[in-house]
Design an enzyme around this catalytic site. Structure first.
Site, PDB file in Angstrom:
ATOM      1  N   ALA A  19       1.015  -1.114   0.079  1.00 23.96           N
ATOM      2  CA  ALA A  19      -0.090  -0.165  -0.013  1.00 23.96           C
ATOM      3  C   ALA A  19       0.948   1.271   0.017  1.00 23.96           C
ATOM      4  O   ALA A  19       1.517   1.646   0.945  1.00 23.96           O
ATOM      5  CB  ALA A  19      -0.912  -0.135   1.230  1.00 23.96           C
ATOM      6  N   MET A  20       0.972   2.115  -1.232  1.00 22.89           N
ATOM      7  CA  MET A  20       1.906   3.015  -1.350  1.00 22.89           C
ATOM      8  C   MET A  20       1.164   4.337  -1.139  1.00 22.89           C
ATOM      9  O   MET A  20       0.372   4.656  -2.230  1.00 22.89           O
ATOM     10  CB  MET A  20       2.603   2.655  -2.452  1.00 22.89           C
ATOM     11  CG  MET A  20       3.455   1.571  -2.729  1.00 22.89           C
ATOM     12  SD  MET A  20       4.334   1.495  -4.201  1.00 22.89           S
ATOM     13  CE  MET A  20       5.606   2.837  -4.076  1.00 22.89           C
ATOM     14  N   VAL A  24       7.417   8.507   2.854  1.00 24.40           N
ATOM     15  CA  VAL A  24       8.754   7.755   2.778  1.00 24.40           C
ATOM     16  C   VAL A  24       8.363   6.325   3.406  1.00 24.40           C
ATOM     17  O   VAL A  24       9.127   5.563   3.111  1.00 24.40           O
ATOM     18  CB  VAL A  24       9.707   8.654   3.556  1.00 24.40           C
ATOM     19  CG1 VAL A  24       9.319   8.937   5.022  1.00 24.40           C
ATOM     20  CG2 VAL A  24      10.906   8.118   3.392  1.00 24.40           C
ATOM     21  N   ASP A  25       7.290   6.187   4.337  1.00 25.82           N
ATOM     22  CA  ASP A  25       7.396   4.905   4.837  1.00 25.82           C
ATOM     23  C   ASP A  25       6.846   3.798   4.241  1.00 25.82           C
ATOM     24  O   ASP A  25       7.784   2.931   3.978  1.00 25.82           O
ATOM     25  CB  ASP A  25       6.408   5.033   6.107  1.00 25.82           C
ATOM     26  CG  ASP A  25       6.861   5.859   7.385  1.00 25.82           C
ATOM     27  OD1 ASP A  25       7.989   6.163   7.482  1.00 25.82           O
ATOM     28  OD2 ASP A  25       5.984   6.636   8.016  1.00 25.82           O
ATOM     29  N   SER A  26       5.994   4.224   3.429  1.00 24.82           N
ATOM     30  CA  SER A  26       5.367   3.038   2.539  1.00 24.82           C
ATOM     31  C   SER A  26       6.474   3.037   1.237  1.00 24.82           C
ATOM     32  O   SER A  26       6.471   1.880   0.688  1.00 24.82           O
ATOM     33  CB  SER A  26       4.010   3.255   1.878  1.00 24.82           C
ATOM     34  OG  SER A  26       4.082   4.646   1.149  1.00 24.82           O
ATOM     35  N   LEU A  45      -4.178   4.348  -3.347  1.00 20.80           N
ATOM     36  CA  LEU A  45      -5.561   4.622  -3.240  1.00 20.80           C
ATOM     37  C   LEU A  45      -6.140   5.990  -3.717  1.00 20.80           C
ATOM     38  O   LEU A  45      -5.491   6.787  -2.790  1.00 20.80           O
ATOM     39  CB  LEU A  45      -6.352   4.144  -2.037  1.00 20.80           C
ATOM     40  CG  LEU A  45      -6.067   2.486  -1.685  1.00 20.80           C
ATOM     41  CD1 LEU A  45      -6.682   2.240  -0.400  1.00 20.80           C
ATOM     42  CD2 LEU A  45      -6.413   1.493  -2.745  1.00 20.80           C
ATOM     43  N   CYS A 117     -10.325   4.382   8.521  1.00 20.02           N
ATOM     44  CA  CYS A 117      -9.595   3.949   7.347  1.00 20.02           C
ATOM     45  C   CYS A 117      -8.967   2.639   7.075  1.00 20.02           C
ATOM     46  O   CYS A 117      -9.199   1.709   6.378  1.00 20.02           O
ATOM     47  CB  CYS A 117      -8.643   5.113   6.960  1.00 20.02           C
ATOM     48  SG  CYS A 117      -8.037   4.869   5.133  1.00 20.02           S
ATOM     49  N   GLY A 141       3.516   0.386   5.701  1.00 17.98           N
ATOM     50  CA  GLY A 141       4.394   1.202   6.183  1.00 17.98           C
ATOM     51  C   GLY A 141       4.260   1.247   7.639  1.00 17.98           C
ATOM     52  O   GLY A 141       4.748   2.372   8.290  1.00 17.98           O
ATOM     53  N   CYS A 214      -5.757  13.252   6.620  1.00 17.84           N
ATOM     54  CA  CYS A 214      -5.230  13.579   5.313  1.00 17.84           C
ATOM     55  C   CYS A 214      -6.323  14.017   4.270  1.00 17.84           C
ATOM     56  O   CYS A 214      -5.865  14.999   3.352  1.00 17.84           O
ATOM     57  CB  CYS A 214      -5.052  11.777   4.886  1.00 17.84           C
ATOM     58  SG  CYS A 214      -6.459  11.021   4.550  1.00 17.84           S
TER      59      CYS A 214
END
Length: 373
Positions: A19-20, A24-26, A45, A117, A141, A214
């Site tokens: 899941a991108m 930076v984490d994903s 998504l 979410c 991530g 978000c």
């Protein structure tokens, strides 16, 4: 022999959907798995359209921003040489996250949309999509760990206490844990994550972390709630615990339990929000000692522990609070009662109460309206 993700096949034959988000984490998660030889597929998504929500397409620093984040995720996938798909989940996100966020505020609660979410769009819908793509696992991530216990996979705190995100994942089910992986959970600092991104020359290696909700990139969540639920921002009375009117407020959406600033009540001893009454539209205030709460009722409990009905635990009643010692009593259905050793201030309906034993997450649920000091 199992691979680095605990799956009994070679890494090159193991497909992992990542899941991108464009952060930076994903991105580092995808890079790390690619480096380890896995068959990595990136999925981003499309959850909301900033411009259509009245923000004019502008985003502040340190916030998520749908268009830019999708562009960043695509650029990372290109740099890694992995397939990348953008999926339109706007309808599900509006229904299951944004609408419920607004409804919660209208009910005088303090919601946590990130949990909703994860519970719905990500670990329900995206997990199903990952399986449709032939994946053996879905990786994110998040800074949590997945361990194996006598009863199967367990959810554990992230190794770095400052970045632990287990509070936001309490609703993850046993079935979902079978399929989920969290490669960054063992990282001891964000520097390690950024080092992975830098090693792969990813364009987001220095990207700042997002800090706001978000889908509210300008930070004005009250305006969003007003558009979705106009009644949630109707003015009303500010009263003390005896019902004496002390002033007026701009709408329940602007207040949360424990709040002191922004009441506009002038001089006198400090007063705090101790209750929100959606039926009367009143904000109730009182002294600081009125905030203490030692008994918490929890609804919609997701249980990841054993068969015990009563046990000693540590609980978090807010994401920013350290775990506090308590006794947990599991009730009939999906409810529980938590009795804290010491009262906690600012226990708010709509927040999560998450249960721990040491590093292990035993589950959690939503704080119900029934509160007693």
């Amino acid at each position: 022999m199992t691979n680095a993700l605990g799956i009994d096949k070679p890494a090159c034959a193991t497909r992992v959907v990542v899941a991108m988000s464009g952060g930076v984490d994903s991105s580092a998660t995808a890079a790390l798995l690619k480096e380890q030889g896995f068959d990595v597929v990136g999925v981003t998504l499309q959850l909301y359209d900033v411009a259509s929500m009245g923000h004019g397409g502008a985003c502040r620093p340190n916030t998520c921003c749908a268009g830019k984040d999708i562009h960043d995720a695509r650029a990372v996938a290109d740099a890694l040489g992995i397939p990348h798909y953008v999926l339109d989940y706007e309808a599900a996100f509006r229904r299951d996250v944004m609408e419920r966020f607004a409804d919660s505020y209208a009910a005088g609660e303090t919601p946590i949309p990130c949990v909703l979410c994860n519970q719905t769009v990500k670990f329900r819908d995206l997990l199903g999509t990952a399986k449709d793509l032939g994946a053996d696992a879905l990786a994110t991530g998040h800074y949590v760990r997945r361990g194996m216990g006598a009863g199967g996979p367990e959810l554990l705190k992230g190794a770095d206490p400052a970045r632990d995100q287990s509070y936001f994942l309490f609703a993850t089910t046993r079935e979902q844990l079978d399929f989920l992986r969290f490669p960054l959970g063992g990282m001891m600092s964000k520097d390690e994550t950024r080092a992975i991104a830098a090693r792969h020359n990813l364009p987001v290696a220095a990207k700042r972390d997002s800090q706001d909700i978000c889908f509210v990139p300008d930070g004005d969540y009250a305006s969003l709630v007003e558009r979705l639920r106009p009644d949630a921002v109707r003015p009303g009375e500010i009263v003390d615990r005896a019902g004496k009117v002390l002033g007026r407020h701009r709408g329940l959406v602007h207040y949360t339990i424990g709040q002191r600033k922004g009441l506009g009540l002038g001089g006198g001893p400090p007063l705090y929000v101790v209750a929100l009454e959606p039926d009367t539209g009143r904000v109730v205030v009182g002294p600081k000692d009125a905030l203490g709460c030692s008994r918490v009722t929890v609804r919609d409990v997701n249980w990841l522990g054993g068969a015990e009905r009563e046990l000693r635990v540590e609980v978090r009643v807010r994401s920013t609070r350290p775990p506090a010692p308590a006794v947990l009593r599991r009730l009939d259905g999906d409810r529980a009662e938590v009795v804290l050793d010491q009262p906690e201030d600012g226990v708010a309906t709509g927040q999560a109460c998450v249960f721990y034993q040491g590093e292990r997450v035993l589950g959690g649920g939503w704080i119900a309206p029934a509160r007693s000091p």
